[in-house]
Design a protein around this motif. Structure first.
Motif, short mmCIF file in Angstrom:
data_model
loop_
_atom_site.label_atom_id
_atom_site.label_comp_id
_atom_site.label_asym_id
_atom_site.label_seq_id
_atom_site.Cartn_x
_atom_site.Cartn_y
_atom_site.Cartn_z
N TRP A 105 33.87 41.77 41.80
CA TRP A 105 34.00 42.58 42.76
C TRP A 105 32.66 42.96 43.22
CZ3 TRP A 105 38.30 41.72 43.59
CH2 TRP A 105 39.45 41.94 42.85
N LYS A 106 31.60 43.04 42.40
CA LYS A 106 30.39 43.31 42.91
C LYS A 106 29.80 42.18 43.80
CE LYS A 106 25.58 44.25 41.34
NZ LYS A 106 24.61 44.09 40.20
N THR A 107 30.20 41.07 43.64
CA THR A 107 29.72 39.93 44.39
C THR A 107 30.48 39.89 45.80
OG1 THR A 107 29.24 38.60 42.35
CG2 THR A 107 29.66 37.45 44.49
N LEU A 108 31.56 40.46 45.53
CA LEU A 108 32.54 40.56 46.77
C LEU A 108 32.10 41.92 47.69
CD1 LEU A 108 35.87 39.25 45.65
CD2 LEU A 108 34.31 38.21 47.17
N GLY A 109 31.25 42.72 47.22
CA GLY A 109 31.17 43.64 47.78
C GLY A 109 32.32 45.05 47.98
N ARG A 110 32.95 45.12 46.63
CA ARG A 110 34.03 46.15 46.47
C ARG A 110 33.65 46.91 45.64
NH1 ARG A 110 39.34 42.22 47.07
NH2 ARG A 110 40.49 43.96 45.85
N PRO A 111 32.92 48.14 45.98
CA PRO A 111 32.61 49.23 44.89
C PRO A 111 33.43 49.86 44.08
CG PRO A 111 32.06 49.88 47.18
CD PRO A 111 32.54 48.44 47.12
N GLN A 112 34.39 50.28 44.90
CA GLN A 112 35.76 50.81 44.06
C GLN A 112 36.09 50.15 42.88
OE1 GLN A 112 37.05 53.98 45.03
NE2 GLN A 112 37.95 53.94 43.12
N ASP A 113 36.44 48.91 43.15
CA ASP A 113 36.81 47.88 42.05
C ASP A 113 36.10 47.78 41.19
OD1 ASP A 113 39.66 47.63 43.18
OD2 ASP A 113 38.74 46.12 44.75
N TYR A 114 34.67 47.34 41.49
CA TYR A 114 33.58 47.29 40.67
C TYR A 114 33.38 48.46 39.83
CZ TYR A 114 28.89 47.04 38.84
OH TYR A 114 27.66 46.98 38.10
#
Length: 391
Positions: free
Chosen positions: A173-182
């Motif tokens: 999720w961090k790599t994909l730029g999804r802070p909520q999921d990260y």
């Protein structure tokens, strides 16, 4: 017997190389030799994990040496070692390797890992991590989606497996730029991971990354659990210590604390691209949290908030109040009714949050007041209708 004989020839050479490279680890090396000689493979596995956890192997420069030690000492023992712990060892060997080389290193063990449920789960989580690092996020996501269902349907999955799964998910999720999921995956990772198993030098940066994700995630308004994490103590004395003050402001829902933290740490916040790009989001969230806090501090029967009161407390213009309240309701932070004509909001419910000591004390005061009022009501009823309350 022949495979063992071959192993016995290779083992001393691999161990001898370690003795020369790390004479300071002689005690642990002696244990490895002793357990191997006595064929005490359970103890050998534990000793290997302890040995590989030593400081020299945490350095990126140890990549080549780790592979050589693995090939010469550990790999020939695979069939003798606990399946899950073998994959744990594999993860340590792979950590400093380039992602493509790590994938090649773990590939031959897919079949043997699949013989045991938990070792299969751990191997898949490890592969997903390396796929993400190699840039193949689609394959990593597909693998983690499948693994999430398997773990969800399984019975009593060990915390170690959960830890690695959520760590791999957080990385994706961090790599994909999804802070909520990260953020969500990171909180679950911390729930299943003893702090001691996270390298001390990695803790402050991890705490910063998780904190930033919580701050910039548009739908994240619960900071209590994060503020209570042991990991945040690692920020003390580090270059990232400032983030705690910003988090505390969001946790309290107080604009004065927020403005003070932003002014005090303006340079540090500007140096974090994610925070710099999310300035408007931070302020919007702060407004919503301030509204929640305003409603929470009101006694339940007195949660009639005027537009002017909300505007002043949440630092918004009068014409923005209704929009702020509607957004807070849509995010399920509060429930109630808006009276546009008389310009007030009747709040009937505030989203539960983890309570700090101040809020717990506020709740205690309310319980005391409720207890007193209940006592007064009982006394009044007894005086008014004695004939109905004969014991």
């Amino acid at each position: 017997a022949e495979p063992m004989a071959a192993m016995d020839v290779e083992t001393p050479a691999a161990l001898e190389a370690q003795r020369k490279a790390h004479p300071d680890l002689a005690g642990l090396q002696d244990e490895l030799a002793k357990y191997l000689s006595a064929k005490l493979f359970h103890q050998l596995t534990q000793a290997l994990l302890q040995y590989l956890g030593s400081a020299p192997f945490a350095q990126p420069a140890a990549a080549k040496e780790l592979v050589e030690f693995f090939e010469g000492f550990i790999k020939p023992l695979e069939s003798k070692l606990d399946k899950v712990k073998f994959v744990q060892i594999l993860a340590i060997i792979c950590k400093p390797q380039p992602a493509s080389e790590a994938l090649a290193l773990i590939a031959p063990f897919e079949e043997s890992a699949a013989q045991h449920r938990d070792s299969k789960f751990l191997w898949q989580a490890l592969r997903a991590e390396k796929l993400t690092l190699s840039g193949d996020t689609d394959a990593a996501k597909e693998l983690l989606d499948t693994l999430a269902k398997l773990i969800g349907d399984a019975y009593e999955v060990d915390a170690l497996i959960q830890s690695h799964f959520h760590k791999s998910s957080a990385l994706l999720w961090k790599t994909l730029g999804r802070p909520q999921d990260y953020f969500k995956s990171s909180i679950l990772y911390l729930a299943f991971t003893p702090l001691a198993s996270i390298l001390e030098e990695e803790r402050p940066k991890l705490a910063l990354d998780i904190s930033c994700a919580a701050l910039i995630a548009r739908e994240e308004f619960e900071f209590g659990e994060l503020l209570q994490q042991e990991l945040l103590a690692s920020l003390t004395g580090s270059p990232h210590e400032w983030i705690r003050e910003v988090l505390q402001a969001f946790g309290e829902g107080k604009f004065d604390m927020f403005d003070s933290a932003c002014a005090k740490h303006k340079a540090q916040m500007a140096a974090v691209p994610e925070l710099k790009a999310a300035e408007a989001v931070l302020r919007e969230k702060m407004c919503a949290l301030a509204l929640m806090e305003l409603a929470f501090r009101k006694p339940k029967k007195q949660r009639r908030l005027t537009f002017s009161e909300i505007a002043e407390h949440c630092r918004v213009e009068g014409k923005q109040v209704e929009f702020l309240v509607m957004k807070a309701m849509c995010a399920n932070l509060i429930r109630g009714k808006i009276d546009e004509v008389q310009e007030f909001v009747m709040v009937t419910w505030v989203k539960p949050r983890i309570l700090d000591n101040t809020r717990i004390d506020l709740m205690r005061q309310r319980m005391d007041l409720w207890s007193q009022n209940t006592g007064l009501l009982l006394t009044e009823l007894e005086e008014m209708t004695p004939e109905l309350l004969v014991s």
